[in-house]
Design a protein around this motif. Structure first.
Motif, PDB file in Angstrom:
ATOM      1  N   ASP A 106      -6.418   4.489  -8.080  1.00 29.54           N
ATOM      2  CA  ASP A 106      -5.089   5.231  -7.453  1.00 29.54           C
ATOM      3  C   ASP A 106      -4.031   5.321  -8.220  1.00 29.54           C
ATOM      4  O   ASP A 106      -2.699   5.020  -7.886  1.00 29.54           O
ATOM      5  CB  ASP A 106      -4.804   4.294  -6.047  1.00 29.54           C
ATOM      6  CG  ASP A 106      -5.820   4.576  -5.137  1.00 29.54           C
ATOM      7  OD1 ASP A 106      -6.378   5.547  -4.934  1.00 29.54           O
ATOM      8  OD2 ASP A 106      -6.223   3.640  -4.518  1.00 29.54           O
ATOM      9  N   LYS A 125       3.675   4.264  -1.904  1.00 30.21           N
ATOM     10  CA  LYS A 125       3.188   5.259  -2.733  1.00 30.21           C
ATOM     11  C   LYS A 125       4.583   5.370  -3.630  1.00 30.21           C
ATOM     12  O   LYS A 125       5.673   5.352  -3.248  1.00 30.21           O
ATOM     13  CB  LYS A 125       3.193   6.756  -2.051  1.00 30.21           C
ATOM     14  CG  LYS A 125       2.884   7.730  -2.870  1.00 30.21           C
ATOM     15  CD  LYS A 125       2.337   9.062  -2.142  1.00 30.21           C
ATOM     16  CE  LYS A 125       1.851  10.024  -3.173  1.00 30.21           C
ATOM     17  NZ  LYS A 125       1.378  11.281  -2.467  1.00 30.21           N
ATOM     18  N   LYS A 130       1.782  -1.961 -11.041  1.00 35.09           N
ATOM     19  CA  LYS A 130       0.527  -1.404 -10.570  1.00 35.09           C
ATOM     20  C   LYS A 130      -0.647  -2.564 -10.471  1.00 35.09           C
ATOM     21  O   LYS A 130      -1.502  -2.796  -9.815  1.00 35.09           O
ATOM     22  CB  LYS A 130      -0.197  -0.509 -11.209  1.00 35.09           C
ATOM     23  CG  LYS A 130      -1.506   0.121 -10.802  1.00 35.09           C
ATOM     24  CD  LYS A 130      -1.760   0.433  -9.375  1.00 35.09           C
ATOM     25  CE  LYS A 130      -2.978   0.943  -8.942  1.00 35.09           C
ATOM     26  NZ  LYS A 130      -3.357   0.875  -7.452  1.00 35.09           N
ATOM     27  N   GLU A 132       0.807  -1.316   0.192  1.00 38.03           N
ATOM     28  CA  GLU A 132       0.011   0.039   0.050  1.00 38.03           C
ATOM     29  C   GLU A 132       0.958   1.551  -0.107  1.00 38.03           C
ATOM     30  O   GLU A 132       0.632   2.264   0.394  1.00 38.03           O
ATOM     31  CB  GLU A 132      -0.956   0.005   1.316  1.00 38.03           C
ATOM     32  CG  GLU A 132      -1.786  -1.244   1.253  1.00 38.03           C
ATOM     33  CD  GLU A 132      -3.048  -1.143   2.432  1.00 38.03           C
ATOM     34  OE1 GLU A 132      -2.924  -0.333   3.056  1.00 38.03           O
ATOM     35  OE2 GLU A 132      -4.007  -1.899   2.423  1.00 38.03           O
ATOM     36  N   GLN A 165      -0.223   3.166  -4.600  1.00 33.81           N
ATOM     37  CA  GLN A 165      -0.440   4.375  -5.210  1.00 33.81           C
ATOM     38  C   GLN A 165       0.408   4.635  -6.248  1.00 33.81           C
ATOM     39  O   GLN A 165       1.389   4.990  -5.753  1.00 33.81           O
ATOM     40  CB  GLN A 165      -0.763   5.572  -4.165  1.00 33.81           C
ATOM     41  CG  GLN A 165      -1.846   5.091  -3.192  1.00 33.81           C
ATOM     42  CD  GLN A 165      -1.944   6.263  -2.000  1.00 33.81           C
ATOM     43  OE1 GLN A 165      -2.090   7.470  -2.297  1.00 33.81           O
ATOM     44  NE2 GLN A 165      -1.612   5.895  -0.752  1.00 33.81           N
TER      45      GLN A 165
END
Length: 239
Positions: free
Chosen positions: A122, A74, A90, A72, A97
């Motif tokens: 996202d 970024k 992804k 989870e 994200q």
């Protein structure tokens, strides 16, 4: 097509990457979009299905078998082009994200269609140059990891990428086999920009391709004056 899928499965398995059926389904749809858009936008010189599976998809997913990514977290893909490695990563890690950055608007338009057709959530698309975007508060030193694949020499790449990475985060540069000279030339830039070399990991793609991932840890803040103005890092690399 079954043979092409088998190539993807077997190549990823050799890389330590386990694929689920939904991963493959999305990658196949992504491949068809690339082939369709490539007729009007220069996305890739690789158009053979088998080659695309190995040299784009499996190559992008090699990171999964090398470095554990926060599911989870970024991430940002700098100079993403047709979406490599950002889109395959992804697809593999839906909870990530992901920001995809590219300087060519037509590629961003293509990626917008990929995101819509694949139903990816996202994912942020940013049209701009790394030197400019890295100065923006919304993007500066906020990412857990930054990827870049075949974009620039490592000393230039450090100036593009490290400003995006937060302290404790990781930069992952996907390179060809021979990076020894680049590593030597980027030592000063890496340190100046707040990075520390962790490791260089080689991996193999069929039939006899050897690539590597240079993994750099962000250990201190990047000075405010970096990156320099657009175009300067490549014209006058830090040494």
């Amino acid at each position: 097509m079954n043979e092409v899928v088998d190539v993807l499965y077997s190549t990823c398995r050799e890389l330590g990457v386990s694929l689920e059926e939904f991963h493959v389904k999305q990658l196949l749809e992504y491949m068809e979009l690339i082939k369709d858009w490539n007729k009007k936008v220069n996305l890739t010189r690789i158009t053979d299905d088998r080659e695309m599976m190995v040299k784009h998809f499996a190559d992008s997913l090699a990171i999964v078998g090398i470095e554990t990514l926060p599911h989870e977290g970024k991430g940002i893909d700098v100079g993403t082009g047709a979406g490599f490695p950002g889109i395959p990563l992804k697809i593999y890690y839906p909870g990530i994200q992901m920001t995809l950055l590219d300087s060519l608007k037509k590629r961003i338009d293509f990626l917008s269609e990929v995101i819509r057709r694949l139903g990816l959530k996202d994912v942020e698309l940013v049209h701009g140059r790394a030197e400019d975007v890295a100065k923006e508060k919304a993007h500066r030193q906020v990412y857990d990891f930054c990827f870049s694949r075949a974009v620039a020499p490592l000393n230039v790449l450090c100036e593009y990428c490290l400003p995006f990475v937060k302290i404790g985060g990781t930069m992952m540069a996907m390179k060809g086999r021979n990076v020894a000279d680049e590593l030597k030339e980027s030592k000063k830039a890496m340190e100046l920009l707040g990075g520390k070399l962790l490791k260089v990991v080689e991996y193999k793609l069929p039939p006899d391709i050897v690539h590597c991932v240079v993994i750099i840890k962000k250990v201190k803040p990047t000075p405010d004056k970096y990156p320099r103005k657009a175009g300067i890092p490549v014209k006058s690399p830090l040494k």
